[in-house]
Scaffold this active site. Structure first.
Site, mmCIF file in Angstrom:
data_model
loop_
_atom_site.group_PDB
_atom_site.id
_atom_site.type_symbol
_atom_site.label_atom_id
_atom_site.label_comp_id
_atom_site.label_asym_id
_atom_site.label_seq_id
_atom_site.Cartn_x
_atom_site.Cartn_y
_atom_site.Cartn_z
ATOM 1 N N GLY A 288 5.185 1.539 4.475
ATOM 2 C CA GLY A 288 6.268 2.037 4.397
ATOM 3 C C GLY A 288 7.348 1.161 3.708
ATOM 4 C CG ASN B 73 -1.756 1.173 1.525
ATOM 5 O OD1 ASN B 73 -1.606 2.163 0.304
ATOM 6 N ND2 ASN B 73 -2.226 1.284 2.609
ATOM 7 C CD1 TRP B 74 3.268 0.896 -2.921
ATOM 8 C CD2 TRP B 74 3.515 2.369 -4.883
ATOM 9 N NE1 TRP B 74 4.131 0.418 -4.132
ATOM 10 C CE2 TRP B 74 4.302 1.250 -5.202
ATOM 11 C CE3 TRP B 74 3.547 3.407 -5.876
ATOM 12 C CZ2 TRP B 74 4.741 0.787 -6.330
ATOM 13 C CZ3 TRP B 74 4.133 3.003 -6.773
ATOM 14 C CH2 TRP B 74 4.698 2.089 -7.172
ATOM 15 C CE LYS B 75 -0.088 3.010 4.713
ATOM 16 N NZ LYS B 75 0.051 3.319 6.159
ATOM 17 C CD GLU C 20 -3.440 -2.417 7.209
ATOM 18 O OE1 GLU C 20 -2.366 -3.017 6.651
ATOM 19 O OE2 GLU C 20 -3.758 -1.337 7.082
ATOM 20 C CD GLU D 194 -2.751 5.358 6.692
ATOM 21 O OE1 GLU D 194 -2.839 5.471 5.491
ATOM 22 O OE2 GLU D 194 -1.890 4.934 7.357
ATOM 23 N N GLY E 68 2.614 2.217 10.585
ATOM 24 C CA GLY E 68 3.645 3.217 10.556
ATOM 25 C C GLY E 68 4.357 3.510 11.830
ATOM 26 C CG HIS F 188 -5.803 1.896 5.096
ATOM 27 N ND1 HIS F 188 -5.256 2.936 6.028
ATOM 28 C CD2 HIS F 188 -4.958 1.140 4.913
ATOM 29 C CE1 HIS F 188 -4.108 2.402 6.376
ATOM 30 N NE2 HIS F 188 -3.752 1.619 5.812
ATOM 31 C CB SER G 135 5.408 -2.009 11.847
ATOM 32 O OG SER G 135 5.055 -0.805 12.268
HETATM 33 P P1 13P Z 1 3.208 0.241 7.767
HETATM 34 O O1 13P Z 1 3.532 -0.879 6.904
HETATM 35 O O2 13P Z 1 3.756 1.562 7.133
HETATM 36 O O3 13P Z 1 3.045 0.123 9.090
HETATM 37 O O4 13P Z 1 1.685 0.683 7.146
HETATM 38 C C1 13P Z 1 0.855 -0.582 7.382
HETATM 39 C C2 13P Z 1 -0.360 -0.283 6.587
HETATM 40 O O5 13P Z 1 -1.194 0.597 6.892
HETATM 41 C C3 13P Z 1 -0.770 -0.808 5.234
HETATM 42 O O6 13P Z 1 -2.250 -0.652 4.508
#
Ligand code: 13P
Length: 249
Positions: free
Chosen positions: A234, A9-11, A166, A96, A172, A94, A212
């Protein structure tokens, strides 16, 4: 036997040019993966990413979509647009999006159903906050999120969904859930799916862990029978992502 699936997930990272550079770097490094490989890229990167991954083992996913087909919804992107662009997966719900864009369980459910209309595979995210974990309501909370996301979804469609567990406190932050914590919740999700759809469906649905994940912890997490791969933030933005995709090598 469920095939593992590792999705990045590149966000909100990577311009179209940067996306192409990362894809070219990763293509040869992930080509022999035993798991399904998905890059969930920002909307503007979708078309070049689909083009650049044609004929490879990398599928392209989106990070969100709206639940209407078209209309006056400025700034949104629809399922038929994603389908037409060559997208195969779409992350829905998600944390976020729930946290910063007020996405509700009801909206997630509408999006899940819309995804099936266009033959897109939803990656449905669920997970608890640190406060909920400390209050001991993780399993209840996650079960509720799963039930709401799958509301009115028939068994035939349900088996195609990827659920991503998650824990919000692990996203993150560098704090990975312990393998036991991740496995416990993934197992509870499978039990919930069993109650909703029966044994065969529950054992077909793939459940990822996210939060993570990196090259060091992926193998231990993904070796658990109820953890069918990962949703990686990440660590999916670097060539190192290959070591997660190749976790079993
Ligand atoms: P991280 O791997 O950066 O913790 O993010 C997880 C995530 O939200 C994947 O959708």
């Amino acid at each position: 036997m469920r095939k593992k699936i590792v999705a990045g997930n590149w966000k909100m990272n990577k311009t179209p040019k940067e996306a192409l550079a990362l894809i070219e770097e990763l293509k040869p490094l992930v080509k022999d993966a035993d798991s399904d490989v998905v890059f969930c890229v920002p909307a503007i990167d979708i078309i070049p990413a689909v083009e650049a991954t044609k004929g490879t083992n990398i599928a392209i996913g989106a990070q969100n979509m709206y639940f209407e087909d078209n209309g006056a919804f400025t700034g949104e992107i629809s399922a038929p647009m994603l389908k037409d662009a060559g997208v195969q997966y779409v992350i829905l719900g998600h944390s976020e999006r729930r946290q910063y864009f007020n996405e509700t369980d009801e909206a997630v459910n509408k999006k899940v159903k819309k995804a099936f209309e266009y033959d897109l595979i939803p990656i449905v995210c669920v997970g608890e906050t640190l406060q909920q974990r400390e209050q001991g309501i993780t399993i209840d909370w996650v079960r509720m999120q799963v039930k709401k996301a799958f509301m009115d979804v028939n068994k035939e469609d349900a088996v195609k969904v990827i659920v991503a567990y998650e824990p919000i406190w692990a996203i993150g932050t560098g704090k990975t859930a312990t393998v036991e914590q991740a496995d416990e919740v993934c197992n509870a999700i499978r039990k919930c799916l069993f109650e909703l759809y029966g044994e065969e469906a529950a054992y077909s649905i793939r459940i990822q862990y996210g939060g993570s994940v990196n090259g060091k912890n992926a193998a231990e997490l993904f070796s658990k029978p109820d953890i069918d791969g990962g949703l990686v933030g990440g660590a999916s933005l670097k060539a190192d992502f290959a070591s997660i995709v190749n976790w079993d090598k």
